[in-house]
Design an enzyme around this catalytic site. Structure first.
Site, PDB file in Angstrom:
ATOM      1  N   TYR A 321      83.281  30.752 -36.037  1.00 31.87           N
ATOM      2  CA  TYR A 321      82.728  31.751 -36.954  1.00 31.87           C
ATOM      3  C   TYR A 321      81.467  31.238 -37.626  1.00 31.87           C
ATOM      4  O   TYR A 321      81.195  30.040 -37.689  1.00 31.87           O
ATOM      5  CB  TYR A 321      83.769  32.171 -38.006  1.00 31.87           C
ATOM      6  CG  TYR A 321      84.034  31.155 -39.097  1.00 31.87           C
ATOM      7  CD1 TYR A 321      83.271  31.132 -40.273  1.00 31.87           C
ATOM      8  CD2 TYR A 321      85.063  30.217 -38.964  1.00 31.87           C
ATOM      9  CE1 TYR A 321      83.530  30.215 -41.278  1.00 31.87           C
ATOM     10  CE2 TYR A 321      85.330  29.296 -39.966  1.00 31.87           C
ATOM     11  CZ  TYR A 321      84.559  29.293 -41.122  1.00 31.87           C
ATOM     12  OH  TYR A 321      84.802  28.376 -42.114  1.00 31.87           O
ATOM     13  N   CYS A 322      80.680  32.186 -38.114  1.00 33.35           N
ATOM     14  CA  CYS A 322      79.505  31.906 -38.939  1.00 33.35           C
ATOM     15  C   CYS A 322      79.414  33.031 -39.952  1.00 33.35           C
ATOM     16  O   CYS A 322      80.420  33.618 -40.325  1.00 33.35           O
ATOM     17  CB  CYS A 322      78.244  31.784 -38.078  1.00 33.35           C
ATOM     18  SG  CYS A 322      77.834  33.296 -37.174  1.00 33.35           S
ATOM     19  N   GLN A 323      78.208  33.367 -40.384  1.00 36.18           N
ATOM     20  CA  GLN A 323      78.054  34.432 -41.368  1.00 36.18           C
ATOM     21  C   GLN A 323      78.233  35.809 -40.735  1.00 36.18           C
ATOM     22  O   GLN A 323      78.953  36.646 -41.244  1.00 36.18           O
ATOM     23  CB  GLN A 323      76.673  34.326 -42.021  1.00 36.18           C
ATOM     24  CG  GLN A 323      76.585  34.881 -43.420  1.00 36.18           C
ATOM     25  CD  GLN A 323      77.383  34.067 -44.417  1.00 36.18           C
ATOM     26  OE1 GLN A 323      77.680  32.899 -44.185  1.00 36.18           O
ATOM     27  NE2 GLN A 323      77.760  34.692 -45.512  1.00 36.18           N
ATOM     28  N   LEU A 349      81.920  36.160 -41.100  1.00 30.59           N
ATOM     29  CA  LEU A 349      82.494  36.255 -42.442  1.00 30.59           C
ATOM     30  C   LEU A 349      82.218  37.614 -43.081  1.00 30.59           C
ATOM     31  O   LEU A 349      82.938  38.036 -43.991  1.00 30.59           O
ATOM     32  CB  LEU A 349      81.937  35.145 -43.334  1.00 30.59           C
ATOM     33  CG  LEU A 349      82.324  33.720 -42.941  1.00 30.59           C
ATOM     34  CD1 LEU A 349      81.641  32.711 -43.877  1.00 30.59           C
ATOM     35  CD2 LEU A 349      83.826  33.530 -42.984  1.00 30.59           C
TER      36      LEU A 349
END
Length: 357
Positions: A321-323, A349
């Site tokens: 995951y990232c932003q 996120l």
């Protein structure tokens, strides 16, 4: 734009602190500075949706949906990060003092961070060749090929993030000479170009005479219309000095615009896999990770992901995951090709319900 906003202000924020001075200067053109009077709600006229909003001057009091009340100061560590990301919804806010807010479009900022983090290694030696010159990846970023303007509305604005690695591999570097014709009016479009060094002129035949349309220089791009519209060249480009061009051919451009097959999961699906033994893998920069990491996550920044191949446990299932999902898609593609079991958290996120935080 206020005179008080400069690259030093931007460079103190996360994840902007990783940008080069040239990149920060470029980003200034896309920033909005907003002044709020004391005792006003700073989000009354503009909310937070779709923007990264930073407090750069003053103090604000925030009332959250979970009942917490906090005072945020511009000189605090907290203010280095966007307001309201993944915290419970802000029910009300009040400017305790006169306030200045900095607003940046979320999508544009995320694109810039993705490209920069992918192409730059934290170890400076990794960005240089054996003779001390810049790596091709760094040269391409410095060339303007992936400038904010091009990422916003250029040919690569919709390039799937998972294909960034392959794009960097396929771009060619060619030396060109004074008076060399690079593209000719009426020909089929075959390449998209950026001038790394040198000068050229753009001409078009009008009434049998070549008319000068413009002069182009380092960091200017040309040839995109033929790739996007499948049309013939509508002008001739001739070098006016020796130089170096970066180019990508039409076949590669078309192929790379197709989204590769990656397995994405919703937050609910990811939670079930985590409960069954999968592991969160956060590929953002360490300051971002420390600020709002998911419980149990490990951090391998995207710019280190190639070095992590062979170090990460091959028997572990990772939820990357990232932003937003951009950086995680690029990382997952590299890991999947190396044989890892990986899923990508859909929309990153941004997709997680705030009540779950």
């Amino acid at each position: 734009m206020s005179h008080s906003l400069d690259i030093n202000v931007l460079g103190a924020l996360e994840p902007l602190s990783t940008f080069s001075p040239a990149r920060l200067k470029e980003l200034l053109e896309y920033c909005q500075l907003e002044k709020i009077e004391k005792n006003r709600n700073p989000f009354e006229n503009q909310g937070l949706k779709g923007q990264s909003v930073y407090l750069i001057k003053g103090e604000i009091e925030l009332w959250y949906a979970d009942g917490n009340e906090v005072v945020m100061r511009a000189d605090s560590e907290w203010s280095r990060h966007p307001i309201g990301k993944r915290q419970p919804d802000i029910q009300f806010a009040l400017a305790v003092t006169p306030v200045q807010l900095l607003r940046i479009n979320d999508e544009l900022l995320d694109q810039m961070v993705t490209w920069d983090q992918f192409a730059y290694e934290e170890n400076d030696t990794a960005t240089s060749t054996a003779d001390g010159s810049q790596s091709l990846e760094k040269r391409m970023l410095n060339s303007g090929l992936f400038s904010a303007e091009n990422l916003k509305k250029g040919p690569f604005a919709h390039l799937p993030a998972a294909n960034i690695s392959e794009l960097l591999n396929r771009i060619e570097v060619v030396a060109v000479w004074e008076n060399e014709v690079i593209i000719e009016e009426g020909q089929e479009g075959d390449f998209y170009y950026v001038i790394e060094s040198g000068r050229a002129e753009v001409t078009r035949k009008v009434g049998g005479v070549q008319m000068l349309l413009s002069e182009i220089k380092a960091q200017d791009v040309f040839g995109e219309e033929a790739l996007i519209a499948n049309s013939k060249r509508n002008a001739t480009v001739t070098m006016k000095s020796n130089g170096v061009l970066l180019r990508i051919n039409k076949h590669d451009f078309t192929e790379l615009m197709q989204k590769p097959l990656l397995h994405t999961v919703t937050y609910a699906e990811a939670q079930r896999k985590i409960a069954a033994g999968a592991l969160w893998l956060d590929v953002r920069y360490p300051p971002e990770f420390r600020h709002d990491k998911l419980e149990g996550a490990i951090n391998v920044p995207l710019n280190d992901i190639r070095d992590a191949v062979g170090v990460l446990d091959m028997t572990t299932h990772y939820i990357v995951y990232c932003q937003s999902g951009r950086r995680s898609a690029a990382a997952a593609f590299i890991l999947a090709r190396a044989g890892y079991q990986v899923d990508v958290l859909q929309d990153g996120l941004w997709s997680i319900p705030k009540a779950s935080v």
